[in-house]
Design a protein around this motif. Structure first.
Motif, PDB file in Angstrom:
ATOM      1  N   ALA A 100      49.398   3.931  35.537  1.00  0.00           N
ATOM      2  CA  ALA A 100      48.469   3.856  34.410  1.00  0.00           C
ATOM      3  C   ALA A 100      48.966   2.877  33.350  1.00  0.00           C
ATOM      4  N   ASN A 101      50.277   2.801  33.189  1.00  0.00           N
ATOM      5  CA  ASN A 101      50.825   1.906  32.163  1.00  0.00           C
ATOM      6  C   ASN A 101      50.646   0.437  32.508  1.00  0.00           C
ATOM      7  N   THR A 102      50.356   0.123  33.773  1.00  0.00           N
ATOM      8  CA  THR A 102      50.053  -1.271  34.096  1.00  0.00           C
ATOM      9  C   THR A 102      48.603  -1.597  33.770  1.00  0.00           C
ATOM     10  N   GLY A 103      47.836  -0.576  33.422  1.00  0.00           N
ATOM     11  CA  GLY A 103      46.434  -0.795  33.105  1.00  0.00           C
ATOM     12  C   GLY A 103      45.501  -0.440  34.247  1.00  0.00           C
ATOM     13  N   LEU A 104      46.079  -0.040  35.392  1.00  0.00           N
ATOM     14  CA  LEU A 104      45.237   0.320  36.540  1.00  0.00           C
ATOM     15  C   LEU A 104      44.938   1.816  36.510  1.00  0.00           C
ATOM     16  N   PRO A 105      43.821   2.203  37.101  1.00  0.00           N
ATOM     17  CA  PRO A 105      43.494   3.627  37.103  1.00  0.00           C
ATOM     18  C   PRO A 105      44.370   4.428  38.072  1.00  0.00           C
ATOM     19  N   ALA A 106      44.821   5.599  37.611  1.00  0.00           N
ATOM     20  CA  ALA A 106      45.578   6.510  38.456  1.00  0.00           C
ATOM     21  C   ALA A 106      44.803   7.804  38.559  1.00  0.00           C
ATOM     22  N   TYR A 107      44.634   8.291  39.807  1.00  0.00           N
ATOM     23  CA  TYR A 107      43.903   9.539  40.021  1.00  0.00           C
ATOM     24  C   TYR A 107      44.891  10.562  40.544  1.00  0.00           C
ATOM     25  N   LEU A 108      45.135  11.598  39.764  1.00  0.00           N
ATOM     26  CA  LEU A 108      46.149  12.584  40.105  1.00  0.00           C
ATOM     27  C   LEU A 108      45.462  13.856  40.593  1.00  0.00           C
ATOM     28  N   VAL A 109      45.745  14.223  41.854  1.00  0.00           N
ATOM     29  CA  VAL A 109      45.046  15.355  42.474  1.00  0.00           C
ATOM     30  C   VAL A 109      46.026  16.515  42.639  1.00  0.00           C
ATOM     31  N   GLU A 110      45.676  17.648  42.061  1.00  0.00           N
ATOM     32  CA  GLU A 110      46.584  18.807  42.095  1.00  0.00           C
ATOM     33  C   GLU A 110      45.806  20.052  42.520  1.00  0.00           C
ATOM     34  N   ARG A 111      46.387  20.811  43.446  1.00  0.00           N
ATOM     35  CA  ARG A 111      45.700  22.002  43.941  1.00  0.00           C
ATOM     36  C   ARG A 111      45.691  23.140  42.922  1.00  0.00           C
ATOM     37  N   GLN A 112      46.786  23.255  42.172  1.00  0.00           N
ATOM     38  CA  GLN A 112      46.891  24.379  41.245  1.00  0.00           C
ATOM     39  C   GLN A 112      46.032  24.135  40.010  1.00  0.00           C
ATOM     40  N   LYS A 113      46.011  25.130  39.148  1.00  0.00           N
ATOM     41  CA  LYS A 113      45.162  24.986  37.973  1.00  0.00           C
ATOM     42  C   LYS A 113      45.871  24.277  36.829  1.00  0.00           C
ATOM     43  N   SER A 114      47.160  23.941  37.039  1.00  0.00           N
ATOM     44  CA  SER A 114      47.857  23.195  35.994  1.00  0.00           C
ATOM     45  C   SER A 114      48.852  22.226  36.639  1.00  0.00           C
ATOM     46  N   LEU A 115      49.266  21.245  35.861  1.00  0.00           N
ATOM     47  CA  LEU A 115      50.260  20.284  36.341  1.00  0.00           C
ATOM     48  C   LEU A 115      51.664  20.860  36.163  1.00  0.00           C
ATOM     49  N   GLY A 116      52.632  20.233  36.807  1.00  0.00           N
ATOM     50  CA  GLY A 116      54.025  20.638  36.579  1.00  0.00           C
ATOM     51  C   GLY A 116      54.784  20.980  37.844  1.00  0.00           C
ATOM     52  N   GLY A 117      54.073  21.485  38.858  1.00  0.00           N
ATOM     53  CA  GLY A 117      54.727  21.756  40.137  1.00  0.00           C
ATOM     54  C   GLY A 117      55.852  22.762  40.028  1.00  0.00           C
TER      55      GLY A 117
END
Lengths: 607, 159, 397
Positions: free
Chosen positions: A176-193
């Motif tokens: 994302a910091n390069t300006g390109l779109p990043a799509y983050l897919v997570e199964r759980q209801k929150s991030l963090g793993g």
């Protein structure tokens, strides 16, 4: 169309008479110790079409490459055969060498006399004979090689990242910091793993609460990151530079989140076009039910290290309302253990055990803290020092792999009842102190099983979806352990974090950053080379039966022209060759693997 | 044909019993670049030893193995042909391995009716991580063909 | 006697050992004698020779195979002990009592050296049931005499007066369930399970050959044994392809599950027995063959019987010290018998009955109950006997 471009590649002769140079590599002693390299080079010089044949210590080295370049100039070579390691290792290197001297890169052929000969055979005579055959096979093919055009296609900017743990979030931010779109897919209801379940990190003892929430916030607030929670990737099509990824809901139709492998997904939620995919799906924690001798299910005071993290977060180490006087740690539970299918070392248990044991010493200065270990692997920056600190704070290390845990009837805290194990009270660790050479029984009020990491039970879902190979340990397989550690066999798909193998947080972040920058190379460059070895139709032979259309998984052939013959779209064609075999009129040729080339190889090998 | 096979057998037994060099079968292997070929490389990096009787030709997919690729070596005097592809569901090109399986079944039928011993053709699924399995397969096939004796089909055919 | 270590080390693939000590740690006899398989392996790895004679503790091993089950590197420490015992056997340096047992097996087909023709005495009073068995024994090998189910009685159940009732109970129960088992009669010989573990590979090979031929000749579909020891070797070391080798607990549990064997519900007229039972997992049934659930399923099916568990059960069951030839050799520490400890553990559960499913366990544990003075509180019984009692009233109302 193909022919026009050939001049562009600097290759002017279509019907050139083959002038082949053969280069036999010693690879130091890797090949030369088994294969008589000089003899096979001499024999190669006698093969038809071979102008020059040499052997050299390292063909991939600068002098080795210079040798080839010089021969191309001096002898007017138009084909190069390198007998060395696997083409998976250095084909790119030698193609570049040829190209620099004006030889079409597709007129380079390799004979794999290291991985598939000198490393797997000890009989020098027979290995030399086999190497000779492999070289004549490569020469036979080289004789018939045709120059091919190297094509590029434009890429779709953007990256899909599967898994919203520390690895996935790190990748998302870098992209994302390069300006390109990043799509983050997570199964759980929150991030963090998994890291969200931890207390403090080693070797800094920094609380996870200082690390993780800011990272999650940065990801969620970033304008270029789109986060899909309770979601999974349900379908993937395309190739490097141009993937079509379908995102579906996960765990909302009655299936528990994080539940059984292949848990049903909901209807498609989004369709994304991206240039690269990063797999950051993480790991499973070993379930000590599979080591029943350690009594995990039987005794409430035998807990896993992850449960210990939770207790450390709560600051509560009590057992039955009392502070434990003796706390024991058992290492290598579910790691280095072929019985449970995990031969690998989980790499983090030694360090987190040192961390937990230190924290216990701090919280319970009166308690005896003993770690049972096989080997202590305190590698990494600050690792050994951290281990030193644990010992200097009074953590006892005893060498011995705990064999069994049971509870003595006479133990205090147990009174009557028909099932003594159901109650509380200290347990007994049965082990051999291997440094004393004595079997011991060690009583403890609290036992922590340092459980290891293993491949996710549902890794097969991603494996099939993305066609990713896995290594013998079940983790996803990198393209090369040293040279391409974040790449996979699939161009445009990269690995980050523990889905590739056990790692600590520092290594995970390092790999995530490596995966992000590798994925970004073609995206920033704007185009990627596509398979040149595509199939072509000889329209004069084609009867227009359309069997190639039926058999192609990529819809590359179409029957649309005036004469109702087939034509293959070279950008869509991936070069699998199914159409060429299927075509009843033999009108389709798979370039670079033509029947003439393969049968010439057979001739050379069977002679 | 069957007479030839009968003649071949005692010769093989003789070779095994006597101190004379034993019969060394020639195996031509067509390996998928994505799985079995990489698996063979892994056998190499792991230094897993196997008999040098196998000679490998790299293809991009087991689904691109033309029947003539199998027929020609057998008619030219190779003693066996090994085709290595990806496990079901793992094909790099989605379904090339299934195509290979169907084609191999049909090919074996043809070989049988042409009087060629179809057990000399092996199709195996070996993944990129199965270096040991590759080495085991080659060892097993070499032993199998050694037992069977030389391919009696050596001809001057041209395909 | 100096043994050159290299060949054996390679043969047994000891190089995988990482000296973690899980084997010795879990070894039930290591805690009471000088037996230490980790150091034995270490000597094999680092020394060129080994003085095997100096390791009399080799005879202490009960072949419970806990070390093999738990080794994280797939090394088989117990197999080293068996091989080293083999070296001693080869040179004739065997404890005397063990030599007698081996001689008995060689001459009469049983370790007690009892006469072969007396092998059927266990079935006294059940001669009718044995009719078929005798027919089988004399016609073994002929196609007409094929039977579905062959019952391999075993040496101890055949000759030992304490265990004979177990075999009779087994035969009666099978008949009640409508099965028609055959036996090998007086042609039955020792299965050789302990013979192999005592290191007498030659005699074991002979037994495998002779018994194997006999068993295959009968052509039975199923082979059922009284003892987990016979079961273990038939299942793993005989190569009896096409024959399903079962321990009786497996077959019984199956019959109960399929409703082919039912226990009469207790009534006022026949109150039945009320027992609290704890079950001891035999090493050769549990640890070595992972049969933990079937014996418990049988016990739970018996009306009026309450099953309680000891702390050390299933994978952590404590060896009774009867295996690996230890029935015929005392070992270097007579005082602290594991069976003593085991019956104390059983008594602590509050159970009145200690159930077993192995003739060796039955003998060692019953002996321990007497020595420990627990006979008022605890009786040791085979599951087969408990089943027989529960069914008895059914036969004679």
């Amino acid at each position: 169309m193909q022919r026009l471009s050939l001049t562009l590649m600097g290759d002017t002769m279509m019907e050139q008479k083959p002038r082949i140079g053969v280069y036999v590599c010693h690879c130091g002693v890797n090949i030369a110790a088994v294969v008589d390299v000089e003899r096979v080079a001499r024999a190669a010089a006698e093969l038809p079409g071979v102008v020059v044949a040499r052997d050299n210590t390292y063909m991939c080295s600068d002098p080795g490459q210079a040798l080839i370049k010089q021969d191309i100039r001096e002898h007017g070579l138009n084909r190069v055969v390198v007998a060395s390691c696997s083409p998976r290792m250095h084909e790119r290197t030698f193609r570049a060498v040829a190209q620099q001297e004006g030889v079409n890169p597709y007129q380079v052929e390799m004979a794999n006399i290291r991985e598939q000969c000198s490393w797997v055979h000890r009989d020098k005579g027979r290995a030399t004979e086999k190497a000779g055959l492999l070289i004549s096979s490569a020469v036979a093919k080289a004789t018939r090689l045709e120059p091919l055009e190297q094509r590029e296609v434009d890429v779709t900017p953007g990256v899909v990242i599967i898994g919203g743990g520390v690895a996935g979030m790190t990748v998302a931010l870098d992209v994302a910091n390069t300006g390109l779109p990043a799509y983050l897919v997570e199964r759980q209801k929150s991030l963090g793993g998994r890291v969200a379940e931890l207390n403090r990190t080693f070797p800094s003892l920094q609380p996870v609460s200082e690390l993780l929430p800011p990272l999650i916030a940065r990801v969620q607030d970033h304008p270029n990151v789109t986060v899909f929670l309770r979601s999974c990737v349900s379908q993937v099509e395309g190739y490097i530079g141009n993937f079509e990824v379908e995102i579906s809901g996960y765990g909302e139709t009655g299936t528990p989140v994080g539940g059984d492998p292949g848990s049903k997904s909901d209807a498609p939620r989004a369709g994304l076009s991206v240039g690269a995919i990063i797999v950051a799906t993480g790991y499973d924690v070993f379930d000590p039910d599979r080591t029943p001798e350690l009594g995990y299910r039987d005794y409430p005071n035998v807990i896993t290290s992850l449960e210990m993290e939770e207790r450390l977060i709560r600051g509560d180490l009590t057992v039955d309302g009392r502070s434990p006087e003796r706390v024991a740690f058992v290492k290598c539970v579910g790691s280095r253990d072929a019985r449970v299918g995990n031969s690998h070392c989980s790499r983090v248990c030694c360090m987190y055990t040192a961390k937990q044991s230190r924290l216990v010493r701090e919280m319970l200065p009166e308690a005896d803290v003993t770690v049972f270990y096989i080997d202590v692997r305190a590698f990494g920056k600050g690792g050994e020092e951290f281990y030193d600190e644990a010992r200097s704070q009074g953590v006892r290390y005893r060498r011995g792999n705990v064999s069994e845990i049971y509870r003595k009837r006479s133990a205090p805290g147990v009174d009557g009842g028909l099932a003594p194990h159901a109650g509380a009270g200290p347990v007994v660790l049965v082990a051999e102190d291997t440094l004393l050479g004595q079997p011991i029984e060690f009583e403890a009020d609290l036992v922590v099983l340092a459980v290891g990491m293993e491949p996710r039970k549902d890794a097969g879902v991603i494996q099939q979806l993305l066609k990713l190979p896995r290594s013998a340990d079940g983790f996803f397989l990198e393209a090369h352990p040293k040279l391409r550690p974040v790449d996979t066999a699939m161009d445009g798909i990269f690995l980050a974090g523990c889905c590739q193998g056990p790692k600590d947080i520092a290594d995970t972040v390092t790999q995530a950053k490596a995966a992000a920058s590798s994925a970004l190379i073609p995206l920033i460059r704007g185009s990627v080379p596509v398979e040149s070895a595509s199939a072509v139709v000889n329209e004069e032979l084609c009867a227009g039966c359309a069997m190639c259309v039926d058999v192609c998984p990529y819809d590359a052939p179409t029957i649309a022209n005036l004469w109702r013959t087939s034509r293959i779209n070279p950008v869509l064609c991936k070069g699998c060759g199914a159409c060429a075999v299927t075509c009843p009129s033999s009108a389709i040729r798979l370039q670079h693997f033509t029947a003439a080339q393969v049968l010439a190889q057979v001739d050379a090998l069977v002679q | 044909m069957s007479d030839q096979a009968c003649e071949a057998k005692p010769a093989a037994q003789l070779a095994a019993a006597s101190p004379e060099p034993r019969f060394e079968p020639k195996i031509v292997a067509f390996l998928c670049n994505w799985c079995t070929y990489t698996g063979a490389d892994l056998a190499g990096t792991s230094r897993i030893q196997y008999p040098p009787n196998v000679r490998i030709i790299r293809l991009m997919c087991s689904g691109s193995v033309d029947p003539t690729y199998v027929l020609k070596p057998l008619l030219d005097g190779a003693d066996g042909v090994l085709i290595g592809g990806c496990h079901p569901g793992d094909c790099h090109y989605q379904s090339g391995n299934y195509k290979a399986r169907r084609r191999t079944i049909a090919l074996k039928e043809i070989l049988r009716s042409a009087g060629i011993d179809e057990t000399r053709v092996w199709l195996r699924w070996i993944s990129a991580s199965e270096g040991q399995r590759f080495a085991d397969t080659v060892t097993e096939m070499t032993e199998f063909l050694r037992e069977k004796g030389p391919n009696p089909m050596r001809t001057e055919w041209a395909v | 006697m100096a043994l050159k270590t290299q060949k054996l080390t390679e043969q047994l693939e000891l190089f995988g050992c990482i000296q973690c000590g899980k084997c010795t740690g879990g070894c039930p006899v290591a805690r009471k004698t000088t037996l230490n398989m980790r150091t034995l392996i270490y000597h094999m790895l680092v020394d060129a020779d080994m003085d095997v004679d100096a390791h009399q503790e080799l005879w202490d091993c009960t072949a419970c195979f806990t070390c093999v089950e738990r080794c994280p590197k797939d090394v088989e420490p117990a197999e080293l002990i068996i091989s080293l015992r083999g070296e001693l056997v080869e040179s004739g340096r065997v404890p005397e009592t063990l030599g007698t047992a081996l001689m008995g097996i060689f001459r009469q087909g049983n370790p007690s050296g009892m006469a072969r023709q007396d092998r059927e005495l266990w079935a006294e009073g059940m001669e009718e049931s044995l009719e078929r068995a005798k027919g089988l024994a004399s016609h073994a090998g002929s196609a007409q005499e094929e039977c579905e189910l062959l019952y391999f009685v075993g040496c101890i159940p055949s000759y030992d007066q304490r265990i004979q009732p177990v075999a009779r109970a087994l035969l009666r129960t099978f008949e009640r369930a409508g099965l028609d088992p055959g036996t090998l009669g007086t042609r039955e010989s020792c299965c050789g399970n302990e013979v192999r573990r005592m290191g007498e590979a030659g005699l074991f090979g002979m037994l495998v050959e002779e018994n194997g031929e006999l068993l295959r000749g009968v052509g039975a579909r199923q082979l059922v044994t009284t003892s987990p020891h016979c079961f273990n070797t038939f299942r793993k070391e005989y190569g009896l392809d096409g024959m399903e080798v079962l321990h009786y607990t497996q077959l019984l549990a199956r019959l109960i599950e399929q409703g082919e064997l039912t226990f009469p519900e207790p009534s006022e007229a026949r109150p039945g027995e009320h027992r609290t039972v704890t079950y001891h997992d035999p090493c050769f049934l549990g640890k070595q063959n992972q049969i933990y659930d079937e014996p418990r399923a049988i016990l739970e099916a018996i009306p009026g019987l309450k099953l309680v568990e000891m702390d050390r059960r299933r994978e952590r069951s404590l060896c009774c010290e009867g295996g690996g030839g230890r029935m015929w050799v005392e070992g270097t520490n007579l005082q602290e018998r594991l069976a003593f400890q085991r019956v104390q553990e059983a008594a602590e559960t509050g159970a009145d009955t200690l159930a077993v499913a192995c003739p060796f366990c039955l003998l060692t544990l019953e002996d321990a109950v007497k020595v420990q003075g627990l006979d008022e509180e605890l009786c040791v019984m085979d599951i087969m006997e408990l089943v027989d009692i529960a069914l008895e009233e059914d036969l004679d109302p």
